[in-house]
Design a protein around this motif. Structure first.
Motif, PDB file in Angstrom:
ATOM      1  N   VAL A 278       0.874  -1.174   0.000  1.00 35.39           N
ATOM      2  CA  VAL A 278       0.000   0.000   0.000  1.00 35.39           C
ATOM      3  C   VAL A 278       0.912   1.225   0.000  1.00 35.39           C
ATOM      4  CG1 VAL A 278      -1.709   1.337   1.286  1.00 35.39           C
ATOM      5  CG2 VAL A 278      -1.856  -1.173   1.235  1.00 35.39           C
ATOM      6  N   ILE A 279       0.779   2.070  -1.010  1.00 31.97           N
ATOM      7  CA  ILE A 279       1.691   3.206  -1.139  1.00 31.97           C
ATOM      8  C   ILE A 279       0.998   4.557  -0.988  1.00 31.97           C
ATOM      9  CG2 ILE A 279       3.280   1.901  -2.612  1.00 31.97           C
ATOM     10  CD1 ILE A 279       2.178   3.613  -4.983  1.00 31.97           C
ATOM     11  N   GLY A 280      -0.320   4.574  -0.872  1.00 36.30           N
ATOM     12  CA  GLY A 280      -0.993   5.865  -0.750  1.00 36.30           C
ATOM     13  C   GLY A 280      -2.496   5.729  -0.779  1.00 36.30           C
ATOM     14  N   ARG A 281      -3.156   6.838  -1.037  1.00 33.64           N
ATOM     15  CA  ARG A 281      -4.616   6.854  -1.069  1.00 33.64           C
ATOM     16  C   ARG A 281      -5.090   7.841  -2.133  1.00 33.64           C
ATOM     17  NH1 ARG A 281      -6.233  11.494   1.649  1.00 33.64           N
ATOM     18  NH2 ARG A 281      -4.623  12.428   2.972  1.00 33.64           N
ATOM     19  N   ILE A 282      -6.299   7.584  -2.630  1.00 35.89           N
ATOM     20  CA  ILE A 282      -6.934   8.449  -3.619  1.00 35.89           C
ATOM     21  C   ILE A 282      -7.608   9.619  -2.898  1.00 35.89           C
ATOM     22  CG2 ILE A 282      -8.652   8.580  -5.454  1.00 35.89           C
ATOM     23  CD1 ILE A 282      -6.350   6.806  -6.219  1.00 35.89           C
ATOM     24  N   THR A 283      -7.456  10.815  -3.449  1.00 31.72           N
ATOM     25  CA  THR A 283      -8.050  12.017  -2.868  1.00 31.72           C
ATOM     26  C   THR A 283      -8.972  12.701  -3.882  1.00 31.72           C
ATOM     27  OG1 THR A 283      -6.244  13.442  -3.602  1.00 31.72           O
ATOM     28  CG2 THR A 283      -6.022  12.393  -1.428  1.00 31.72           C
ATOM     29  N   GLU A 284      -9.816  13.567  -3.375  1.00 35.03           N
ATOM     30  CA  GLU A 284     -10.700  14.325  -4.263  1.00 35.03           C
ATOM     31  C   GLU A 284      -9.951  15.442  -4.966  1.00 35.03           C
ATOM     32  OE1 GLU A 284     -15.061  16.562  -4.069  1.00 35.03           O
ATOM     33  OE2 GLU A 284     -14.278  15.462  -2.340  1.00 35.03           O
ATOM     34  N   ALA A 285      -9.018  16.090  -4.265  1.00 40.42           N
ATOM     35  CA  ALA A 285      -8.226  17.172  -4.868  1.00 40.42           C
ATOM     36  C   ALA A 285      -7.364  16.591  -5.976  1.00 40.42           C
ATOM     37  CB  ALA A 285      -7.351  17.825  -3.809  1.00 40.42           C
ATOM     38  N   ARG A 286      -7.405  17.195  -7.143  1.00 38.13           N
ATOM     39  CA  ARG A 286      -6.767  16.609  -8.323  1.00 38.13           C
ATOM     40  C   ARG A 286      -5.280  16.970  -8.399  1.00 38.13           C
ATOM     41  NH1 ARG A 286     -10.086  17.838 -13.482  1.00 38.13           N
ATOM     42  NH2 ARG A 286      -8.542  16.368 -14.304  1.00 38.13           N
ATOM     43  N   ARG A 287      -4.550  16.482  -7.414  1.00 36.67           N
ATOM     44  CA  ARG A 287      -3.095  16.637  -7.386  1.00 36.67           C
ATOM     45  C   ARG A 287      -2.464  15.324  -6.967  1.00 36.67           C
ATOM     46  NH1 ARG A 287      -1.524  21.412  -3.519  1.00 36.67           N
ATOM     47  NH2 ARG A 287      -2.974  20.292  -2.178  1.00 36.67           N
ATOM     48  N   LEU A 288      -1.349  14.969  -7.577  1.00 38.87           N
ATOM     49  CA  LEU A 288      -0.560  13.826  -7.136  1.00 38.87           C
ATOM     50  C   LEU A 288       0.559  14.373  -6.255  1.00 38.87           C
ATOM     51  CD1 LEU A 288       0.398  10.976  -6.909  1.00 38.87           C
ATOM     52  CD2 LEU A 288       1.325  11.110  -9.236  1.00 38.87           C
ATOM     53  N   ILE A 289       0.436  14.112  -4.955  1.00 38.78           N
ATOM     54  CA  ILE A 289       1.384  14.617  -3.962  1.00 38.78           C
ATOM     55  C   ILE A 289       2.242  13.465  -3.475  1.00 38.78           C
ATOM     56  CG2 ILE A 289       1.588  15.629  -1.651  1.00 38.78           C
ATOM     57  CD1 ILE A 289      -1.100  17.038  -2.203  1.00 38.78           C
ATOM     58  N   ILE A 290       3.550  13.680  -3.393  1.00 44.65           N
ATOM     59  CA  ILE A 290       4.445  12.680  -2.826  1.00 44.65           C
ATOM     60  C   ILE A 290       4.941  13.174  -1.474  1.00 44.65           C
ATOM     61  CG2 ILE A 290       5.127  11.586  -4.979  1.00 44.65           C
ATOM     62  CD1 ILE A 290       7.600  13.334  -5.066  1.00 44.65           C
ATOM     63  N   ARG A 291       5.009  12.246  -0.490  1.00 45.11           N
ATOM     64  CA  ARG A 291       5.431  12.577   0.858  1.00 45.11           C
ATOM     65  C   ARG A 291       6.483  11.589   1.339  1.00 45.11           C
ATOM     66  NH1 ARG A 291      -0.508  13.602   3.709  1.00 45.11           N
ATOM     67  NH2 ARG A 291      -0.905  15.646   2.762  1.00 45.11           N
ATOM     68  N   GLY A 292       7.292  12.045   2.292  1.00 45.29           N
ATOM     69  CA  GLY A 292       8.278  11.164   2.901  1.00 45.29           C
ATOM     70  C   GLY A 292       9.297  11.937   3.699  1.00 45.29           C
ATOM     71  N   ARG A 293       9.677  11.388   4.849  1.00 43.22           N
ATOM     72  CA  ARG A 293      10.701  11.982   5.716  1.00 43.22           C
ATOM     73  C   ARG A 293      10.393  13.447   6.040  1.00 43.22           C
ATOM     74  NH1 ARG A 293      16.344   9.430   3.240  1.00 43.22           N
ATOM     75  NH2 ARG A 293      15.723   7.240   3.500  1.00 43.22           N
ATOM     76  N   GLY A 294       9.139  13.718   6.302  1.00 36.25           N
ATOM     77  CA  GLY A 294       8.750  15.067   6.695  1.00 36.25           C
ATOM     78  C   GLY A 294       8.639  16.055   5.556  1.00 36.25           C
ATOM     79  N   GLU A 295       8.863  15.605   4.335  1.00 35.71           N
ATOM     80  CA  GLU A 295       8.764  16.487   3.169  1.00 35.71           C
ATOM     81  C   GLU A 295       7.495  16.200   2.392  1.00 35.71           C
ATOM     82  OE1 GLU A 295      12.392  17.275   0.783  1.00 35.71           O
ATOM     83  OE2 GLU A 295      13.251  15.616   1.940  1.00 35.71           O
ATOM     84  N   GLU A 296       7.137  17.139   1.524  1.00 35.53           N
ATOM     85  CA  GLU A 296       5.983  16.975   0.646  1.00 35.53           C
ATOM     86  C   GLU A 296       6.226  17.780  -0.625  1.00 35.53           C
ATOM     87  OE1 GLU A 296       1.913  17.046   2.268  1.00 35.53           O
ATOM     88  OE2 GLU A 296       1.558  18.741   0.896  1.00 35.53           O
ATOM     89  N   ALA A 297       5.816  17.217  -1.751  1.00 34.14           N
ATOM     90  CA  ALA A 297       5.963  17.924  -3.029  1.00 34.14           C
ATOM     91  C   ALA A 297       4.808  17.536  -3.947  1.00 34.14           C
ATOM     92  CB  ALA A 297       7.299  17.590  -3.692  1.00 34.14           C
ATOM     93  N   VAL A 298       4.400  18.457  -4.788  1.00 36.62           N
ATOM     94  CA  VAL A 298       3.386  18.175  -5.798  1.00 36.62           C
ATOM     95  C   VAL A 298       4.085  17.648  -7.039  1.00 36.62           C
ATOM     96  CG1 VAL A 298       1.564  19.131  -7.259  1.00 36.62           C
ATOM     97  CG2 VAL A 298       1.844  19.958  -4.909  1.00 36.62           C
ATOM     98  N   LEU A 299       3.800  16.408  -7.382  1.00 33.84           N
ATOM     99  CA  LEU A 299       4.387  15.835  -8.590  1.00 33.84           C
ATOM    100  C   LEU A 299       3.628  16.314  -9.830  1.00 33.84           C
ATOM    101  CD1 LEU A 299       6.339  14.010 -10.042  1.00 33.84           C
ATOM    102  CD2 LEU A 299       4.917  12.037  -9.396  1.00 33.84           C
ATOM    103  N   PHE A 300       2.300  16.223  -9.783  1.00 35.95           N
ATOM    104  CA  PHE A 300       1.468  16.736 -10.876  1.00 35.95           C
ATOM    105  C   PHE A 300       0.252  17.434 -10.281  1.00 35.95           C
ATOM    106  CE2 PHE A 300       3.470  12.964 -12.830  1.00 35.95           C
ATOM    107  CZ  PHE A 300       4.096  13.572 -13.913  1.00 35.95           C
ATOM    108  N   ASP A 301      -0.015  18.642 -10.733  1.00 32.38           N
ATOM    109  CA  ASP A 301      -1.256  19.334 -10.402  1.00 32.38           C
ATOM    110  C   ASP A 301      -2.207  19.092 -11.569  1.00 32.38           C
ATOM    111  OD1 ASP A 301      -3.365  20.981  -9.866  1.00 32.38           O
ATOM    112  OD2 ASP A 301      -2.150  22.720  -9.316  1.00 32.38           O
TER     113      ASP A 301
END
Length: 320
Positions: free
Chosen positions: A287-310
């Motif tokens: 399991v690597i994540g979850r589907i959200t309503e907001a149409r962005r692919l966000i990657i997280r890890g080690r206290g960081e977060e970044a938008v991969l695709f908006d």
């Protein structure tokens, strides 16, 4: 590598950027048949056939792969098509090909690879077309498959709240002449590969999974972005949950075509059953994540977060 740098590198990866023009083509192909259940944006078109559906797909082999290793390109032409049918919860029936090539020695290498793929996956090529005198080399293969109508897995049906599961075979290595291909199939018995491919059919027919794709040239997260775009949803992915083969860096793995791999979404109450199916059939599943309503692919890890695709502002394929 921090997550902003990882996101930037994946956005610029050629396996992703080559997909951007697909959406521009669709307006030229109006669909007026009531028999067509699903088309653009899916790994295969879905055509009504009573209690079953016909699955129709095609793939063209990248010229860079043909130049690097003609025999491997021939093998991959079968491999990728068989995976497109498996990703839909179906089983393959037969293929046709179009081979454009002017060098008999090169043609023999390509055909040798195709023969190996046919024997490995047990799917015949039953026709096609040959251009024996072209100044360029190209290989395209189309495949026909079938599935039970109530067992089809689409790319366009992911729902907010579902969990994302990535499953692939990590028993392999990068191709020596084409490093963004991970070979996990050419040395395996046909029975092993059939068991792995059959995981998606079991998941579709059991109702455990309704949305999924095979992991293709855009890599795991690029493929996931295509699914999200078609489903008009977003996702949050924990990059630390992504299983990576020994000896490879995360960024290398995320740019690879894994040879045998799928990404699916399912309801949280089904996740353990889905993991069990993939694991029992010889794939590493997480399991690597979850589907959200907001149409962005966000990657997280080690206290960081970044938008991969908006995906509300940009597209991967342009298919909605």
């Amino acid at each position: 590598m921090n997550l902003e740098s990882l996101a930037a590198e994946l956005r610029g990866f050629v396996g992703v950027t080559r997909k951007k023009q697909i959406g521009e083509l669709i307006s030229f192909f109006p669909i007026e048949s009531k028999q067509i259940i699903a088309s653009f944006g899916e790994d295969a078109a879905v055509i009504d056939d009573g209690d079953e559906v016909m699955l129709l797909a095609a793939d063209g082999i990248w010229s860079r792969l043909m130049d690097a290793d003609p025999e491997w390109s021939g093998y991959c032409s079968v491999l990728v098509n068989v995976h497109d049918i498996a990703a839909m919860g179906g089983w393959p029936v037969a293929m046709v090909d179009v081979l454009s090539i002017g060098d008999p020695e090169l043609a023999e290498k390509v055909l040798r690879g195709m023969k190996k793929g046919i024997e490995k996956f047990g799917v015949p090529i039953i026709g096609g077309h040959l251009h024996p005198d072209t100044p360029y080399n190209a290989l395209d293969v189309a495949i026909l498959g079938k599935a039970k109508k109530d067992g089809v897995i689409l790319s366009s049906t992911a729902k907010p709240g579902e969990v994302i599961i990535a499953a692939y075979d990590m028993d392999g290595s990068p191709h020596p002449l084409f490093a963004i291909n991970f070979d996990s199939t050419s040395f395996k018995e046909s029975s092993v590969l059939a068991e792995q491919l059959g995981s998606m059919r079991e998941l579709g027919e059991s109702g455990l999974v309704r949305a999924g794709k095979d992991i293709s040239n855009p890599g795991l997260l690029g493929t996931l972005a295509m699914l999200l775009e078609t489903s008009k949803v977003g996702a949050v992915v924990d990059v630390e949950a992504i299983a990576v083969p020994e000896g490879l860096a995360l960024v290398e793995w995320l740019k690879m075509y894994p040879g045998m791999g799928f990404v699916v979404s399912t309801r949280p109450e089904n996740q353990e059953a889905v993991l069990e199916v993939f694991t029992r059939r010889g794939l590493t599943a997480r399991v690597i994540g979850r589907i959200t309503e907001a149409r962005r692919l966000i990657i997280r890890g080690r206290g960081e977060e970044a938008v991969l695709f908006d995906l509300a502002q940009e597209s991967v394929t342009g298919i909605h």
